[in-house]
Scaffold this motif. Structure first.
Motif, short mmCIF file in Angstrom:
data_model
loop_
_atom_site.label_atom_id
_atom_site.label_comp_id
_atom_site.label_asym_id
_atom_site.label_seq_id
_atom_site.Cartn_x
_atom_site.Cartn_y
_atom_site.Cartn_z
N TYR A 26 -34.15 -4.88 1.76
CA TYR A 26 -34.10 -5.80 2.89
C TYR A 26 -33.38 -5.19 4.08
CZ TYR A 26 -35.36 -9.31 -0.58
OH TYR A 26 -36.00 -10.02 -1.57
N ASN B 186 -34.74 -18.47 4.48
CA ASN B 186 -33.78 -19.58 4.53
C ASN B 186 -32.73 -19.32 5.59
OD1 ASN B 186 -35.12 -20.73 2.28
ND2 ASN B 186 -33.82 -19.60 0.86
N SER B 187 -32.02 -20.36 5.96
CA SER B 187 -30.94 -20.25 6.95
C SER B 187 -31.40 -19.49 8.19
CB SER B 187 -29.72 -19.55 6.33
OG SER B 187 -29.27 -20.26 5.19
N ASP C 193 -30.64 -5.36 6.78
CA ASP C 193 -29.29 -5.88 6.57
C ASP C 193 -29.12 -7.29 7.12
OD1 ASP C 193 -27.37 -2.77 6.96
OD2 ASP C 193 -28.41 -3.65 5.24
N SER C 194 -29.72 -7.57 8.25
CA SER C 194 -29.50 -8.86 8.91
C SER C 194 -30.16 -10.03 8.18
CB SER C 194 -29.98 -8.81 10.35
OG SER C 194 -31.37 -8.55 10.41
N THR D 247 -36.16 -13.67 0.90
CA THR D 247 -36.56 -13.14 -0.41
C THR D 247 -38.04 -12.79 -0.38
OG1 THR D 247 -34.92 -14.52 -1.54
CG2 THR D 247 -36.67 -13.57 -2.88
N LYS E 146 -30.43 -9.98 4.58
CA LYS E 146 -29.97 -9.98 3.19
C LYS E 146 -29.25 -11.29 2.88
CE LYS E 146 -29.49 -5.00 2.44
NZ LYS E 146 -28.55 -3.86 2.24
N GLY E 147 -29.59 -11.85 1.72
CA GLY E 147 -29.00 -13.11 1.32
C GLY E 147 -29.68 -14.34 1.89
N ARG E 148 -30.58 -14.13 2.85
CA ARG E 148 -31.31 -15.27 3.45
C ARG E 148 -32.80 -15.21 3.15
NH1 ARG E 148 -31.62 -15.76 8.82
NH2 ARG E 148 -31.43 -13.53 9.27
N SER F 7 -35.93 -23.54 6.93
CA SER F 7 -36.61 -22.58 6.05
C SER F 7 -38.10 -22.55 6.33
CB SER F 7 -36.39 -22.96 4.58
OG SER F 7 -35.03 -22.93 4.23
#
Length: 117
Positions: free
Chosen positions: A61, A85-86, A63-64, A70, A66-68, A17
């Motif tokens: 965001y 993150n990740s 797409d690639s 913020t 998203k979820g990682r 991160s």
């Protein structure tokens, strides 16, 4: 006029991160739409994330990421952040922050993010 200075880049292993910061000065920070872009070697600059200036702080965001990733902003500190993150090797790029208000568009100098395998 807005001056933007990014920080927080560096070298990190895949899965790690980083938190990028972009400090602004020179204008009313809270009314600008803020964004993070990135540019990898040999590729075009791409929009990573945006955050609106309104109280709802609407975000969007790539797409690639998203979820990682913020995006967030602290108007009291005139700072926008990108928590990543990740991280993956394909996230390696120079990351730039951008502040936009109508036809006014300001960029920082960029900060390098390198993700090793």
């Amino acid at each position: 006029q807005v001056q933007l200075v990014e920080s927080g880049g560096g070298l990190v292993q895949a899965g790690g991160s980083l938190r990028l910061s972009c400090a602004a000065s020179g204008s009313i920070f809270s009314i600008y739409t803020l964004a993070w872009y990135r540019q990898a070697p040999g590729k075009q600059r791409e929009l990573v994330a945006t955050i609106s200036p309104n109280r709802g702080y609407i975000t969007s965001y790539l797409d690639s990421v998203k979820g990682r990733f913020t995006i967030s902003r602290d108007n009291a500190k005139n700072t926008v952040y990108l928590q990543m993150n990740s991280l993956k090797p394909e996230d390696t790029a120079v990351y730039y922050c951008d502040a936009r208000l109508g036809s006014q568009d300001y960029w920082g100098q960029g900060t390098q993010v390198t993700v090793s395998k």
